[in-house]
Design a protein around this motif. Sequence first.
Motif, PDB file in Angstrom:
ATOM      1  N   GLY A  62      60.264  -1.409  69.201  1.00 39.02           N
ATOM      2  CA  GLY A  62      59.060  -1.873  68.519  1.00 39.02           C
ATOM      3  C   GLY A  62      57.990  -0.819  68.346  1.00 39.02           C
ATOM      4  N   SER A  63      58.297   0.448  68.619  1.00 41.37           N
ATOM      5  CA  SER A  63      57.316   1.509  68.470  1.00 41.37           C
ATOM      6  C   SER A  63      57.834   2.555  67.492  1.00 41.37           C
ATOM      7  CB  SER A  63      57.028   2.179  69.822  1.00 41.37           C
ATOM      8  OG  SER A  63      56.215   3.318  69.653  1.00 41.37           O
ATOM      9  N   ASP A  64      56.914   3.117  66.716  1.00 42.12           N
ATOM     10  CA  ASP A  64      57.281   4.187  65.793  1.00 42.12           C
ATOM     11  C   ASP A  64      57.337   5.542  66.490  1.00 42.12           C
ATOM     12  OD1 ASP A  64      57.413   2.424  63.654  1.00 42.12           O
ATOM     13  OD2 ASP A  64      55.286   2.679  63.169  1.00 42.12           O
ATOM     14  N   ILE A  65      56.859   5.599  67.737  1.00 37.47           N
ATOM     15  CA  ILE A  65      56.844   6.858  68.477  1.00 37.47           C
ATOM     16  C   ILE A  65      58.152   6.992  69.261  1.00 37.47           C
ATOM     17  CG2 ILE A  65      55.650   8.239  70.225  1.00 37.47           C
ATOM     18  CD1 ILE A  65      53.134   6.683  69.622  1.00 37.47           C
ATOM     19  N   GLN A  66      58.821   8.116  69.072  1.00 38.81           N
ATOM     20  CA  GLN A  66      60.038   8.398  69.817  1.00 38.81           C
ATOM     21  C   GLN A  66      59.665   9.160  71.089  1.00 38.81           C
ATOM     22  OE1 GLN A  66      63.240   7.344  68.863  1.00 38.81           O
ATOM     23  NE2 GLN A  66      61.975   6.169  67.420  1.00 38.81           N
ATOM     24  N   VAL A  67      59.936   8.544  72.233  1.00 35.70           N
ATOM     25  CA  VAL A  67      59.602   9.167  73.516  1.00 35.70           C
ATOM     26  C   VAL A  67      60.872   9.328  74.337  1.00 35.70           C
ATOM     27  CG1 VAL A  67      57.247   8.252  73.545  1.00 35.70           C
ATOM     28  CG2 VAL A  67      59.103   6.932  74.597  1.00 35.70           C
ATOM     29  N   ALA A  68      60.866  10.319  75.225  1.00 31.25           N
ATOM     30  CA  ALA A  68      62.033  10.543  76.078  1.00 31.25           C
ATOM     31  C   ALA A  68      61.615  11.239  77.364  1.00 31.25           C
ATOM     32  CB  ALA A  68      63.082  11.386  75.346  1.00 31.25           C
ATOM     33  N   LEU A  69      62.441  11.054  78.384  1.00 35.14           N
ATOM     34  CA  LEU A  69      62.296  11.794  79.641  1.00 35.14           C
ATOM     35  C   LEU A  69      63.297  12.948  79.630  1.00 35.14           C
ATOM     36  CD1 LEU A  69      62.068   8.959  82.343  1.00 35.14           C
ATOM     37  CD2 LEU A  69      60.239   9.984  80.974  1.00 35.14           C
ATOM     38  N   ASP A  70      62.868  14.081  80.102  1.00 35.81           N
ATOM     39  CA  ASP A  70      63.739  15.265  80.153  1.00 35.81           C
ATOM     40  C   ASP A  70      64.584  15.197  81.427  1.00 35.81           C
ATOM     41  OD1 ASP A  70      64.924  17.658  79.702  1.00 35.81           O
ATOM     42  OD2 ASP A  70      63.131  18.884  79.988  1.00 35.81           O
ATOM     43  N   THR A  71      65.510  14.227  81.448  1.00 27.38           N
ATOM     44  CA  THR A  71      66.287  13.974  82.667  1.00 27.38           C
ATOM     45  C   THR A  71      67.320  15.055  82.959  1.00 27.38           C
ATOM     46  OG1 THR A  71      67.895  12.632  81.437  1.00 27.38           O
ATOM     47  CG2 THR A  71      66.008  11.474  82.408  1.00 27.38           C
ATOM     48  N   GLU A  72      67.633  15.905  81.986  1.00 22.72           N
ATOM     49  CA  GLU A  72      68.613  16.965  82.202  1.00 22.72           C
ATOM     50  C   GLU A  72      67.990  18.357  82.180  1.00 22.72           C
ATOM     51  OE1 GLU A  72      72.070  16.624  79.814  1.00 22.72           O
ATOM     52  OE2 GLU A  72      72.542  14.598  80.521  1.00 22.72           O
ATOM     53  N   ALA A  73      66.680  18.413  82.423  1.00 20.69           N
ATOM     54  CA  ALA A  73      65.988  19.689  82.624  1.00 20.69           C
ATOM     55  C   ALA A  73      66.188  20.668  81.464  1.00 20.69           C
ATOM     56  CB  ALA A  73      66.424  20.330  83.941  1.00 20.69           C
ATOM     57  N   ARG A  74      66.082  20.174  80.241  1.00 20.64           N
ATOM     58  CA  ARG A  74      66.184  21.063  79.081  1.00 20.64           C
ATOM     59  C   ARG A  74      64.941  21.937  78.950  1.00 20.64           C
ATOM     60  NH1 ARG A  74      70.324  19.314  75.633  1.00 20.64           N
ATOM     61  NH2 ARG A  74      71.218  17.305  76.253  1.00 20.64           N
ATOM     62  N   LEU A  75      63.787  21.365  79.279  1.00 25.08           N
ATOM     63  CA  LEU A  75      62.532  22.105  79.219  1.00 25.08           C
ATOM     64  C   LEU A  75      61.799  22.099  80.550  1.00 25.08           C
ATOM     65  CD1 LEU A  75      60.209  23.575  77.808  1.00 25.08           C
ATOM     66  CD2 LEU A  75      59.445  21.361  76.892  1.00 25.08           C
ATOM     67  N   PHE A  76      61.724  20.912  81.178  1.00 25.55           N
ATOM     68  CA  PHE A  76      60.953  20.746  82.409  1.00 25.55           C
ATOM     69  C   PHE A  76      61.874  20.565  83.622  1.00 25.55           C
ATOM     70  CE2 PHE A  76      58.328  18.546  79.082  1.00 25.55           C
ATOM     71  CZ  PHE A  76      57.286  19.463  79.037  1.00 25.55           C
ATOM     72  N   GLN A  77      61.420  21.070  84.776  1.00 26.84           N
ATOM     73  CA  GLN A  77      62.113  20.826  86.033  1.00 26.84           C
ATOM     74  C   GLN A  77      61.094  20.456  87.104  1.00 26.84           C
ATOM     75  OE1 GLN A  77      65.609  21.005  87.208  1.00 26.84           O
ATOM     76  NE2 GLN A  77      64.426  19.843  88.717  1.00 26.84           N
ATOM     77  N   SER A  78      61.269  19.292  87.699  1.00 28.52           N
ATOM     78  CA  SER A  78      60.424  18.870  88.808  1.00 28.52           C
ATOM     79  C   SER A  78      61.096  19.243  90.125  1.00 28.52           C
ATOM     80  CB  SER A  78      60.195  17.358  88.758  1.00 28.52           C
ATOM     81  OG  SER A  78      59.512  16.926  89.909  1.00 28.52           O
ATOM     82  N   VAL A  79      60.316  19.792  91.032  1.00 28.51           N
ATOM     83  CA  VAL A  79      60.844  20.168  92.347  1.00 28.51           C
ATOM     84  C   VAL A  79      60.945  18.962  93.276  1.00 28.51           C
ATOM     85  CG1 VAL A  79      60.404  21.608  94.384  1.00 28.51           C
ATOM     86  CG2 VAL A  79      59.950  22.508  92.112  1.00 28.51           C
ATOM     87  N   SER A  80      60.150  17.940  93.020  1.00 30.61           N
ATOM     88  CA  SER A  80      60.057  16.795  93.920  1.00 30.61           C
ATOM     89  C   SER A  80      61.422  16.189  94.220  1.00 30.61           C
ATOM     90  CB  SER A  80      59.152  15.726  93.297  1.00 30.61           C
ATOM     91  OG  SER A  80      59.084  14.586  94.111  1.00 30.61           O
ATOM     92  N   ALA A  81      61.816  16.264  95.500  1.00 29.72           N
ATOM     93  CA  ALA A  81      63.066  15.681  96.006  1.00 29.72           C
ATOM     94  C   ALA A  81      64.316  16.276  95.365  1.00 29.72           C
ATOM     95  CB  ALA A  81      63.071  14.167  95.817  1.00 29.72           C
ATOM     96  N   ALA A  82      64.173  17.396  94.664  1.00 24.92           N
ATOM     97  CA  ALA A  82      65.325  17.980  93.976  1.00 24.92           C
ATOM     98  C   ALA A  82      65.472  19.466  94.273  1.00 24.92           C
ATOM     99  CB  ALA A  82      65.188  17.774  92.467  1.00 24.92           C
TER     100      ALA A  82
END
Length: 417
Positions: free
Chosen positions: A163-183
């Motif tokens: 229902g939204s025109d905005i395409q959003v996504a999480l970078d779950t495979e670390a293509r751009l961002f990497q979080s250190v938290s618990a990983a």
Amino acid sequence: MDLNFHVVTVATDVSRAGILIESSRKFEVPVLNLGSNVPWRAGQAGGLKINLLKRFLSGLDDANIVLFVDGYDTLVNAPLDEIAERFFEAEVDILFAAQRQWRSEKDLSGHFPETKSGDRYLNGGAYVGLAASLREFLSAPLADDDDDQTYLSEAYLRHSQGGSDIQVALDTEARLFQSVSAASSDITITEEKQILNTTVDRRPLILHGGGDKADKRRFTNLGASLGISRKQIQFTGTNGAFDVVGPEIILTDFLDPAECRKLIAMAEDYGEWKSMYGDKFPAQELRLRTLDINLFNKLEVHFANDLNKIIEKYWWPMRMICLRDAFIIKYSPDTQASLSCHTDASMVSGIVKLNDDYEGGDTWFHRQQYSTKYAPVGKMVLWPGQVTHGHEGREVTAGTKYSLVIWTSRTRNDLNY
């Protein structure tokens, strides 16, 4: 690449943004600090960051691209054109960093699906998108004291579930961002000085270090492996000058107030405040040698080349040997508020007020009737450590007090802790 691409952050205390500043300079990525000269109240949540970003977005054309990163725990490891290319490859309007643990008081974790990498939750510390899409995504009001993680997660769930025109996504495979938290066990640094996520075999370009104390230390260590670290503490030279402020008590230059704030930030990022085993006068302390051995070594050199000269001049004919110990000490009403009267295991002792935004908490010398209350932040108070100069840390009634304490050796065999 000719882009209207803006990298922004909120760092109300620039002294804590050293890794972001150094890494972005290395790759010539300009970062605009929306938090410059903006006060941050103790205990304030991240809603202020969102509201500052909203104001910035309101002045941009729709086609501009904005990358937001947290100021205190973000590292950039690529130039801007590579970052932009990774965003375009995602083929979405807004891309958020992902993290492995849910970190918000309101539990929305059940709404996020499992992922191959295990990083399934939105990380509000790093995201990039089109200005028009970000304005719509952030259109709901929030107070400066609201939790930004909850706000962003709720908005993400609304826009990602249809229902939204905005395409959003999480970078779950670390293509751009990497979080250190618990990983952190999944992250390493390659010989080519790239960040590598070994679980998904990706090389992300931006590292975010939010999480617990262990995560923050791992983030700092990864940065060091990439040749990026918080700017080293710079000691202030005395030029041989000092003031006599009490009976056998002198005051001299040591740290600029900005360097004091930097040292406090380093200590709090490291954490693990504790008393030394067997100490008759236990306090909440952090050894400088534990925090940063290179900084301790630098302090030893500074004492040998500068401070020892004024000490030996004032207390002639004594001769200094070397440093015995240096530690940051922390007092607050809800941890440890005071320290009883004592003398030091030290030839000449020193104390430096690292801040003054607290009430009470002065160091009081009983025989000399001298208080450090009016000693400026960053100045070092020096006195004979044994027998004559018994002193106490009086009760902190509000706020948190930080001091740097320095002990010097009494004999050649008086080893450092």
